[in-house]
Design a protein around this motif. Structure first.
Motif, PDB file in Angstrom:
ATOM      1  N   VAL A 109      44.262  -3.336 -21.439  1.00 29.76           N
ATOM      2  CA  VAL A 109      42.865  -3.330 -21.013  1.00 29.76           C
ATOM      3  C   VAL A 109      42.691  -3.941 -19.623  1.00 29.76           C
ATOM      4  N   THR A 110      41.835  -3.312 -18.857  1.00 32.38           N
ATOM      5  CA  THR A 110      41.364  -3.851 -17.584  1.00 32.38           C
ATOM      6  C   THR A 110      39.903  -4.199 -17.763  1.00 32.38           C
ATOM      7  N   LEU A 111      39.559  -5.452 -17.507  1.00 30.08           N
ATOM      8  CA  LEU A 111      38.213  -5.965 -17.765  1.00 30.08           C
ATOM      9  C   LEU A 111      37.621  -6.478 -16.467  1.00 30.08           C
ATOM     10  N   ARG A 112      36.350  -6.167 -16.259  1.00 30.97           N
ATOM     11  CA  ARG A 112      35.692  -6.604 -15.030  1.00 30.97           C
ATOM     12  C   ARG A 112      34.232  -6.907 -15.279  1.00 30.97           C
ATOM     13  N   TYR A 113      33.680  -7.738 -14.376  1.00 28.10           N
ATOM     14  CA  TYR A 113      32.244  -7.943 -14.283  1.00 28.10           C
ATOM     15  C   TYR A 113      31.834  -7.485 -12.883  1.00 28.10           C
ATOM     16  N   GLY A 114      31.137  -6.368 -12.806  1.00 28.72           N
ATOM     17  CA  GLY A 114      30.774  -5.846 -11.502  1.00 28.72           C
ATOM     18  C   GLY A 114      32.012  -5.524 -10.690  1.00 28.72           C
ATOM     19  N   PRO A 140      36.143  -1.961 -21.687  1.00 29.66           N
ATOM     20  CA  PRO A 140      37.230  -1.978 -20.710  1.00 29.66           C
ATOM     21  C   PRO A 140      37.123  -0.825 -19.709  1.00 29.66           C
ATOM     22  N   ASP A 141      37.514  -1.105 -18.479  1.00 28.98           N
ATOM     23  CA  ASP A 141      37.627  -0.046 -17.472  1.00 28.98           C
ATOM     24  C   ASP A 141      38.791   0.881 -17.792  1.00 28.98           C
ATOM     25  N   ALA A 142      39.826   0.305 -18.388  1.00 29.24           N
ATOM     26  CA  ALA A 142      41.011   1.066 -18.769  1.00 29.24           C
ATOM     27  C   ALA A 142      41.583   0.440 -20.029  1.00 29.24           C
ATOM     28  N   GLY A 143      42.397   1.210 -20.747  1.00 25.12           N
ATOM     29  CA  GLY A 143      42.943   0.725 -21.996  1.00 25.12           C
ATOM     30  C   GLY A 143      41.887   0.735 -23.084  1.00 25.12           C
TER      31      GLY A 143
END
Length: 261
Positions: free
Chosen positions: A10-15, A56-59
């Motif tokens: 997983v790729t995780l982001r805030y903004g 998630p952005d990915a995964g």
């Protein structure tokens, strides 16, 4: 080791801020997992992804082999109970009313409370030590009392998975250890417990699965007795230390060796 709740690449982001990239982690079923690490390392972000509050952005995040995004909301809430940091209660709600909201995933559209609901609420309030506060307004309580009420609400949800983000916040030391002991007992009854904790020694004493994070990645995971040493504490927290056996449990205890200025 069976892992029914997993984060897979997983790729995780805030903004625009990326918190974790291609992170992999499996939560052992029936274990007490404590996630530790410095501030802003991705601990809370990971919990939010597990309970579908952050996509998630990915995964993907999976529960029982199924992506969590594919679960109906109530079905997921019957599996995963989540206590975030600093939740805000509705205005003018009493303690018993707030705890009873934990029963929502088990109720029909008519929201008729069953005898099972009442029993679950009573049991949860007793376990969290808030029965004597039942008729008090939540907004009138101290921070520690309010935190125990939120914990009771999550317990009333009666989920096989409990995810708690810094559940010992606002609690005095007695209630901290009582809560962690309660979570350990729930683990012993077959629940899977996942907590974010700041106190590494509490994590080592109560958890049987430790996840150490830094900069959005998992640095190490496993039984605390197998992974906690001075090198890990330096790598994760930038803290010189020695590791000694806890005099009560024999689990690793971190003793900082920073000199006083």
């Amino acid at each position: 080791m069976t892992t029914s709740l997993t984060a897979q690449g997983v790729t995780l982001r805030y903004g625009d801020r990326v918190v974790s990239t291609r992170l992999n982690l499996g939560i052992p079923d029936g274990a007490f997992t404590a996630i530790v690490g410095p501030n802003a390392c991705g601990k809370s972000t990971l919990l939010r992804a597990f309970v579908r509050l952050l996509r998630p952005d990915a995964g993907q995040v999976e529960l029982d082999g199924r992506e969590v995004g594919g679960y109906p909301s109530k079905a997921l809430a019957r599996r995963l109970g989540f206590l975030p940091q600093d939740p805000l209660p509705p205005e003018d709600i009493k303690v018993r009313q707030l705890v009873a909201r934990g029963r929502f995933p088990h109720q029909s559209l008519l929201a008729v409370r069953s005898p099972q609901d009442k029993e679950a609420v009573d049991k949860a309030m007793t376990a969290a030590g808030v029965t004597d506060l039942a008729d008090r307004l939540v907004r009138e309580l101290s921070g520690g009392q309010r935190q125990r009420v939120w914990i009771a609400m999550v317990l009333a949800q009666e989920t096989p998975y409990l995810l708690l983000d810094e559940p010992t916040s606002f609690l005095d030391i007695t209630h901290q250890y009582q809560l962690l002991g309660l979570l350990a007992r729930l683990r012993g009854e077959g629940r899977t417990v996942i907590t974010v904790l700041h106190d590494i020694n509490q994590a080592c004493r109560f958890a049987d699965h430790l996840v150490a994070m830094r900069d959005g990645r998992v640095v190490a995971e496993g039984n605390p007795s197998d992974i906690v040493d001075a090198t890990l504490i330096k790598d994760v927290f930038d803290l010189p230390s020695v590791i000694v056996p806890d005099p009560v449990t024999g689990t690793p205890m971190v003793v900082p060796t920073l000199e006083e200025e």
